[in-house]
Design a protein around this motif. Structure first.
Motif, short mmCIF file in Angstrom:
data_model
loop_
_atom_site.label_atom_id
_atom_site.label_comp_id
_atom_site.label_asym_id
_atom_site.label_seq_id
_atom_site.Cartn_x
_atom_site.Cartn_y
_atom_site.Cartn_z
N ALA A 50 0.93 -1.12 0.15
CA ALA A 50 -0.08 0.03 -0.07
C ALA A 50 0.92 1.35 0.01
N TYR A 51 1.84 1.46 0.66
CA TYR A 51 2.85 2.37 0.68
C TYR A 51 3.50 2.60 -0.75
N SER A 52 3.94 1.33 -1.13
CA SER A 52 4.72 1.52 -2.51
C SER A 52 3.75 1.97 -3.58
N LEU A 53 2.38 1.61 -3.43
CA LEU A 53 1.43 2.14 -4.44
C LEU A 53 1.08 3.81 -4.02
N GLY A 54 1.89 4.27 -3.21
CA GLY A 54 1.62 5.74 -3.04
C GLY A 54 0.37 6.11 -2.09
N LEU A 55 -0.31 5.08 -1.52
CA LEU A 55 -1.51 5.76 -0.96
C LEU A 55 -1.22 6.36 0.50
N THR A 56 -2.06 7.47 0.77
CA THR A 56 -1.66 8.22 1.83
C THR A 56 -1.69 7.78 3.09
N ASN A 57 -1.09 8.23 4.29
CA ASN A 57 -1.11 7.60 5.63
C ASN A 57 -2.55 7.37 5.93
N LYS A 58 -3.30 8.18 5.91
CA LYS A 58 -4.86 8.12 6.37
C LYS A 58 -5.38 6.96 5.86
N GLN A 59 -5.28 6.72 4.51
CA GLN A 59 -5.79 5.54 3.90
C GLN A 59 -5.26 4.28 4.40
N ILE A 60 -4.05 4.36 4.55
CA ILE A 60 -3.14 3.09 5.10
C ILE A 60 -3.56 2.57 6.50
N TYR A 61 -3.62 3.92 7.40
CA TYR A 61 -4.02 3.43 8.80
C TYR A 61 -5.37 3.06 9.19
N PHE A 62 -6.18 3.81 8.58
CA PHE A 62 -7.71 3.66 8.55
C PHE A 62 -8.58 2.39 7.64
N PHE A 63 -7.94 2.34 6.64
CA PHE A 63 -8.58 1.38 5.62
C PHE A 63 -8.04 0.20 5.46
N HIS A 64 -6.48 0.00 5.74
CA HIS A 64 -5.92 -1.26 5.61
C HIS A 64 -5.47 -1.70 6.81
N ALA A 65 -4.95 -0.96 8.05
CA ALA A 65 -4.44 -1.39 8.90
C ALA A 65 -5.63 -1.88 9.99
N LEU A 66 -6.53 -0.78 10.30
CA LEU A 66 -7.52 -0.60 11.20
C LEU A 66 -8.38 -1.94 11.28
N PRO A 67 -9.01 -2.27 10.38
CA PRO A 67 -9.61 -3.36 10.18
C PRO A 67 -9.16 -4.68 10.52
#
Lengths: 314, 302, 315
Positions: free
Chosen positions: A210-227
């Motif tokens: 997700a990082y390497s795809l350039g997603l923002t921190n917010k996207q990563i924390y809340f949509f990828h990590a949190l669930p």
């Protein structure tokens, strides 16, 4: 299954521990008095029948009379249940909400001054026994500042089958200190767990992707990590709800909160067996319900488990 | 030649973690003070003859208005020197905690070894029981056992036996984590060559378990023991605070805090503060040290 | 297009700094496939992570420049990640978020970089899926319902979705079945050629290098040992280490049947114990005195070996 075993344990306690006859009549009772009471309590029947009777009456919420005060146990517990439930729910909401928030914060800002501060105070929080937190809160907010009441539920409104402290000012005020006392421990636990899981999840390849795809921190924390951290956090939070019940005993004692826990501790103190065994059953029941809810939540969150569930049902 | 321990990563990290060093020494000091309470304590708080009621409610570091005696941490209602009382209370708290952990460890390690090594029905029964017990918070279990034990004992023995009962209740309520960990590690160790070869040599089960497997699974047991120790001390304090622990004639820290709470509203804050601080310091130092130890010995978290 | 100059990556260990990548310099040209080859621990993946700016403590970039289209990116890789450079990781089983459908993940990536409405993004995502060989109907499926090979196809779709000009593929086929490996490599190659996207292909497999890449860079202990056109490097290796790697690659032909495979003696040194001089000299069959004393620079823009200095191209 669990419930049956718990029932068995509570029955054994109920039947064999202490001598109800002695407890009620004292040592100096006559033989005739004793025999009459034994009959009345059904202590002369064969043991399996007694267990069966116990189960049947447990299902019907019949736990006999409290040795002390001779009130029906079921009535005693029911009258005190609302107080405990309101306290438990308020503190759980407080603990889980702040726990997850702070956990994520400290995981994301690892090593920052504020995170380290939160973490070290959380360690103090874990080390502090619940009753000490309660006593200290009373000292600060009731004795020194005189802001909040130190004991009882305040004014409650009777809704017929339920008494609530949510609707009056003094009820809400009385709820604050006990809820914090009870919720603090859960908060620190949920927080540390959330943080650990978050750090673990952030190391996963899908997060790196997700990082390497350039997603923002917010996207990563809340949509990828949190669930992905919710499952372990819910598991522990669910299991903790059990401890909440236990710690409610302590909190209720410190604040003289008229709930089930206070009833139980008095029962232990005076060896009031029916109350103890009924309380044990109640706690076992609560656990079963909580586990059920936790399992259902898993299925809601995780598509893998959803598919497994469907497969096993087919 | 340096001792291998001084070369190890564990010791290296210990030196580099001020919190670990600090908590370790705080704990050490507390323990030493408790052990030598007889020598250190300026007064003997549990000898009624030496007590002077006139000394009651002396604030810390102030001369008493009647007798002129100065007490480091003040006195309680009966004129007992709080500092000495705390030292003796510490001793009881530590003793109960230590014995309870020891009991829990013996039970847990034994059952865990058996469950892991023997397997089958024995394993199922033990672990099933553990599963059910663990769903109940240990403090609740301890209370129940305490209540039950009190019910079983004849009333005249209840009072004398309360410390033993307390140790047993806390010990019985904390064995599950030991058993689970030991069982897990035993399952792993069981498959290793050295155990298989020991089996082939015809050693008996107990021999293999105690001589071969046990030494290899000690480090997680150590971590759990540290954490359980903190927990046991807190549990003891809590039970005593709730009035279902040690008798008031032999007060532990929890009992002292319970007494202190009664005087909070009348302004004698020191009776509460000093025992509370001591308990906090004790629990905190063990927890911090245990935390560090767990991080070090658990490679998953590293 | 991508130029790397004198890149050092340090690992801090017990308070001291250890060089994990040492003075690494190379270029990637538009549209080419550059292979990055070496043993485990040589620093291949680390190079990839450094380019895309995902180096984390205890590792840190301590020196050097990474230039992408004339802009330095080592300090703010965020702006380039995804849109200009993206990365594919080794194990497709763990590189997709298990709780979200592949459609959601694609659309999210697309909309982060391209100003598309929801509908357009879904259309584009479906066309991408089609291109990597997955039916459009699987748009709403969760990752766990796919096989490893299929998941790597999804990852390729994700990596290409923002239309980057460089894709770093970190052992994209190592975790897959042998039969699937070639398909995935071919797919990646085809799609990148169509889009004129460059690839840095990280692998330890000389066979993959031979089949896929235009140029190859050989890494040893965090240093560049040899770099050049794949054909030349494989046929006329200039560094003894490259030579060893090639000879250690299993071949299937009549001559090699039942013959013993060549092994490079010894193991790559631990980062803490990289020797002075040429890092390879302890394993080198032909080392000379100079190799023990001074670390060789890249000579003839080809290989870092003192033998090239002494006896030109004799290897």
């Amino acid at each position: 299954m669990v419930l049956l075993l718990v029932a068995l344990v509570s029955f054994i306690i109920f039947r064999y521990v202490g001598n109800p006859v002695d407890n009620i009549l004292g040592q100096e009772a006559t033989m005739a008095q004793r025999a009459a009471l034994e009959d009345a309590l059904g202590l002369n029947q064969p043991i399996y029948l007694q267990y069966f009777d116990f189960l049947v009456s447990a299902v019907q919420f019949e736990f006999g009379n409290s040795y002390r005060g001779a009130l029906p146990v079921a009535e005693l517990i029911l009258s005190r249940l609302p107080a405990t439930l309101e306290l438990a729910v308020t503190s759980a909401v407080f603990g889980v909400f702040f726990g997850i928030t702070l956990g994520i914060y400290t995981a994301i800002n690892r090593g920052s001054f504020i995170s380290n501060f939160i973490l070290s105070s959380s360690l103090i929080g874990v080390s502090l026994p619940t009753f000490l937190i309660g006593v200290l809160l009373i000292w600060i907010f009731s004795v020194e500042l005189n802001w909040l009441p130190s004991f009882g539920r305040g004014e409650v409104i009777d809704l017929g089958w339920w008494t609530t402290g949510f609707l009056t000012m003094s009820g809400l005020k009385s709820l604050i200190l006990p809820s914090i006392t009870l919720g603090l421990y859960q908060m620190t636990l949920v927080m540390r767990l959330t943080r650990a899981e978050m750090l673990e999840v952030l190391k996963q390849d899908y997060i790196r992707l997700a990082y390497s795809l350039g997603l923002t921190n917010k996207q990563i924390y809340f949509f990828h990590a949190l669930p992905n951290i919710l499952i372990p956090v819910i598991t522990i939070a669910g299991l903790q709800l059990g401890s909440v019940i236990a710690f409610a005993i302590i909190t209720e004692t410190v604040f003289q909160w008229p709930g089930v826990g206070l009833l139980f501790i008095n029962a232990v103190y005076y060896v009031d067996i029916p109350v103890m065994s009924a309380y044990l059953l109640l706690v076992g029941f609560a656990f079963v319900i909580i586990n059920l809810i936790v399992d259902l939540t898993y299925i809601l969150i995780d598509p893998r488990l959803r598919d497994n569930q469907l497969k096993s049902e087919r | 030649m340096k001792h291998p321990f001084l070369e190890s990563d564990l010791y290296y990290n210990f030196k580099r973690t001020p919190i670990a060093v600090l908590s370790f020494f705080v704990f050490l000091i507390i323990v030493i003070m408790a052990i030598f309470a007889d020598i250190i304590a300026p007064h003997t708080p549990f000898e009624p003859l030496t007590l002077n009621l006139l000394n009651g409610f002396t604030p810390p570091m102030q001369a008493n208005e009647f007798t002129g005696t100065i007490f480091l941490m003040g006195t309680d209602d009966q004129g007992r020197d709080l500092f000495s009382t705390i030292l003796f209370g510490l001793r009881i708290s530590l003793f109960v905690g230590l014995m309870a952990v020891f009991l829990a460890m013996v039970i847990g390690v034994t059952l865990g070894l058996i469950a892991g090594f023997v397997g089958g029905v024995v394993d199922t029964v033990i672990m099933r029981f553990a599963d059910i017990q663990i769903t109940f918070p240990s403090i609740l279990v301890a209370m129940l056992i305490y209540g039950v034990a009190k019910g079983l004992l004849p009333p005249d023995l209840r009072y004398e036996m309360s410390i033993t009962v307390l140790i047993i209740s806390i010990g019985l309520s904390e064995w599950v984590p030991f058993a689970r960990t030991v069982r897990g590690s035993t399952l792993v160790e069981k498959e290793k060559e050295y155990v298989i070869s020991a089996r082939m040599l015809g050693l008996s089960y107990p021999q293999i378990m105690v001589r071969h497997i046990l030494p290899n699974i000690l480090s997680p047991v150590l971590v759990i023991a540290t954490i359980t120790f903190a927990l046991a001390i807190i549990t003891e304090a809590t039970l005593s605070f709730l009035g279902v622990g040690v008798p008031t004639t032999k007060p532990s820290l929890g009992t002292l805090i319970r007494i202190g709470q009664d005087f909070l509203f009348s302004g004698e804050w020191w009776i509460l503060l000093f025992p509370a601080l001591t308990l906090l310091l004790l629990a905190l130092s063990i927890n911090l040290f245990g935390d560090w130890l767990r991080d070090m010995l658990n490679p998953k978290l590293k | 297009m991508l130029e790397i100059y004198n890149l050092d990556v340090n690992l801090s260990y017990r308070g001291s700094q250890i060089k994990a990548l040492d003075n690494l310099s190379f270029n990637v040209y538009p549209g080419e496939i550059l292979g990055l080859v070496g043993e485990s621990g040589a620093g291949k993946s680390m190079t990839g992570l450094a380019i895309i700016g995902l180096i984390e403590a205890p590792l840190s970039i301590s020196r050097g420049k990474i230039i992408f289209n004339k802009q330095r990116i080592e300090q703010n890789a965020n702006a380039f990640r995804g849109s200009k450079i993206s990365m594919i990781f080794q194990d497709p089983l763990v590189s997709l978020n298990p709780l979200r459908t592949i459609g959601e993940q694609l659309v999210e990536t697309i909309r982060t970089h391209i100003k598309f409405g929801r509908k357009e993004a879904i259309e584009y995502a479906k066309s991408l899926l089609e291109e990597v060989g997955i039916e459009q109907e699987r748009f709403d499926a969760y990752p766990h319902t796919f096989s490893g090979g299929m998941r790597q196809r999804v990852v390729i779709a994700l990596a290409l979705a923002p239309k980057p000009s460089l894709v770093i593929a970190d052992e994209p086929t190592t975790a897959l079945d042998v039969s699937v490996q070639a398909q995935i490599l071919e797919l990646l190659k085809k799609l990148c050629r169509e889009r004129e996207t460059s690839i840095i292909l990280i692998t330890h497999d000389m066979g993959v290098i031979a089949e896929t890449t235009d140029r190859v860079a050989v890494l040893y202990s965090g240093t560049l040992a040899e770099i050049g056109k794949t054909f030349e490097v494989l046929n006329y290796p200039q560094h003894p280490y490259t030579k060893g790697l090639i000879e250690a690659t299993p071949r299937i032909d009549a001559n090699s049947l039942n013959s013993k495979l060549y092994q490079i003696p010894g193991v790559m040194p631990d980062l803490k114990e990289i020797p002075v001089g040429c890092p390879f000299h302890k394993r080198c069959p032909r080392y000379i005195k100079k190799c023990v004393e001074i670390k060789p620079p890249l000579l003839n823009e080809r290989a870092a070996c003192w033998l090239l200095d002494n006896e030109k191209g004799l290897l």
